[in-house]
Write an enzyme that holds these catalytic residues in place. Sequence first.
Site, PDB file in Angstrom:
ATOM      1  N   HIS A 395       0.820  -1.215   0.000  1.00  0.00           N
ATOM      2  CA  HIS A 395       0.000   0.000   0.000  1.00  0.00           C
ATOM      3  C   HIS A 395       0.857   1.270   0.000  1.00  0.00           C
ATOM      4  O   HIS A 395       0.335   2.372  -0.202  1.00  0.00           O
ATOM      5  CB  HIS A 395      -0.920  -0.005   1.223  1.00  0.00           C
ATOM      6  CG  HIS A 395      -2.260   0.590   0.954  1.00  0.00           C
ATOM      7  ND1 HIS A 395      -2.483   1.537  -0.017  1.00  0.00           N
ATOM      8  CD2 HIS A 395      -3.480   0.380   1.540  1.00  0.00           C
ATOM      9  CE1 HIS A 395      -3.759   1.875  -0.027  1.00  0.00           C
ATOM     10  NE2 HIS A 395      -4.383   1.196   0.911  1.00  0.00           N
ATOM     11  N   ASP A 399      -2.134   1.980  -4.802  1.00  0.00           N
ATOM     12  CA  ASP A 399      -3.401   2.421  -4.236  1.00  0.00           C
ATOM     13  C   ASP A 399      -4.436   1.314  -4.344  1.00  0.00           C
ATOM     14  O   ASP A 399      -4.376   0.462  -5.250  1.00  0.00           O
ATOM     15  CB  ASP A 399      -3.910   3.668  -4.962  1.00  0.00           C
ATOM     16  CG  ASP A 399      -3.012   4.870  -4.743  1.00  0.00           C
ATOM     17  OD1 ASP A 399      -2.370   4.936  -3.670  1.00  0.00           O
ATOM     18  OD2 ASP A 399      -2.947   5.736  -5.642  1.00  0.00           O
TER      19      ASP A 399
END
Length: 422
Positions: A395, A399
């Site tokens: 992450h 995204d």
Amino acid sequence: MTVHVIKLPDIGEGVADAEVVEWMVAVGDLVKEDQLLAAVMTDKATVEIPSPVSGRVVMLGADIGERIAVGGDLISVDTEVTSGKSDAGQAAASPAPQPAAQAPIAAPAAPKPSVAAATSASPSSVAAVAPSGKAPLAAPAVRDRARMLGIDLAQVPATGPEGHVTHEDLDRYLSAGNISARPSERPRQPERDDLVDVKVVGLRRQISAAMAESSRRVAHFAYVEEIDVTEVEKLRASLNADDHGHTKLTLLPFLMRATVRAVRDFPQINAHFDDERDTIQRHSAVHIGVATQTDAGLMVPVVRHAETRDLWDCASEVKRLAHAARAGRALREELTGSTITISSLGALGGIAATPIINRPEVAIIGVNRQVIRPVWQENQFVPRKMMNLSSSFDHRVIDGYDAAAFIQRLKALLEQPALMFM
């Protein structure tokens, strides 16, 4: 005494040190030139080190699990000793010089039976063992399995090429009742708690360190999606039925093909993240790591340039690499350099998982098991083959929207397999 110090050789480009995972000799043992001395591991590749000289071992440079730098002292050998277990043993074996005038010689005492004679006389003993002073030959995976089972490879009759002990030899040795169950398998007495300490070394220690480091440094998040694999499974069965000597296709080559197509639209998925330099390296080539379970532990052999391969080429390369990894023959360059990894436990895959990313990659695709379920289509329920993909993403650089869109692209390609070839 003339001591020859054997150094740890340069066993690969960029390798600075290696972990000792097995000693095949002990202090006091006689060794011959080219006899295997030790197995060392670096970057998940195990290398067996032969002796360049003959003599008697006088020093081991490290304990199991310790690391030795390239060029560091691996083992010392007294090259003046060429027979006997030790200097004392040589003196005992050599007759003392007789004086010129000898007393009458008494009748010699009956010789004691040798160990070899006693062994051959015992009907329950092993039929063939490794010659004295010579380490048995076996692939690293076989050695690891024997070590876990508590088996002395020198006692296992070898049927492999050039006298190598194989997995089948271990199976026959076990089935013949030559060794009792491992401590963890023995029936326990009531109110006892038998504990066995197993030192974490070799591949298991590397796996442990890599998984812990990835879990600590990567901001994992998982995305699970349901895939209808009915059509791709029909295509797979049809292609396998039209047999032209190709390697049989599993679902994996189709998933590899779909991944190659999908990363064209999502190049940020096929990438490495160097978090020390804050740099994302996007790759045009797709080098797919395939998580593979072996007797020694989890390995990730790499199918290089999957973008240039067809289904059968992918299947053949996966089969070759998996066989090499399980036999302990995979090369260092075959176990490094992947840009994205696929992990599958087959029928044991469960309904969902949270796979750990293979750093420095930023994504891993987890394949779960297939099930036939009723699916609502055109005002009725129909049986369809369904399967989940449980994937993890970094992450820090991926995204959630991009991860979901990438998996949806994989889903479309697998559910309409003709799209993979357009």
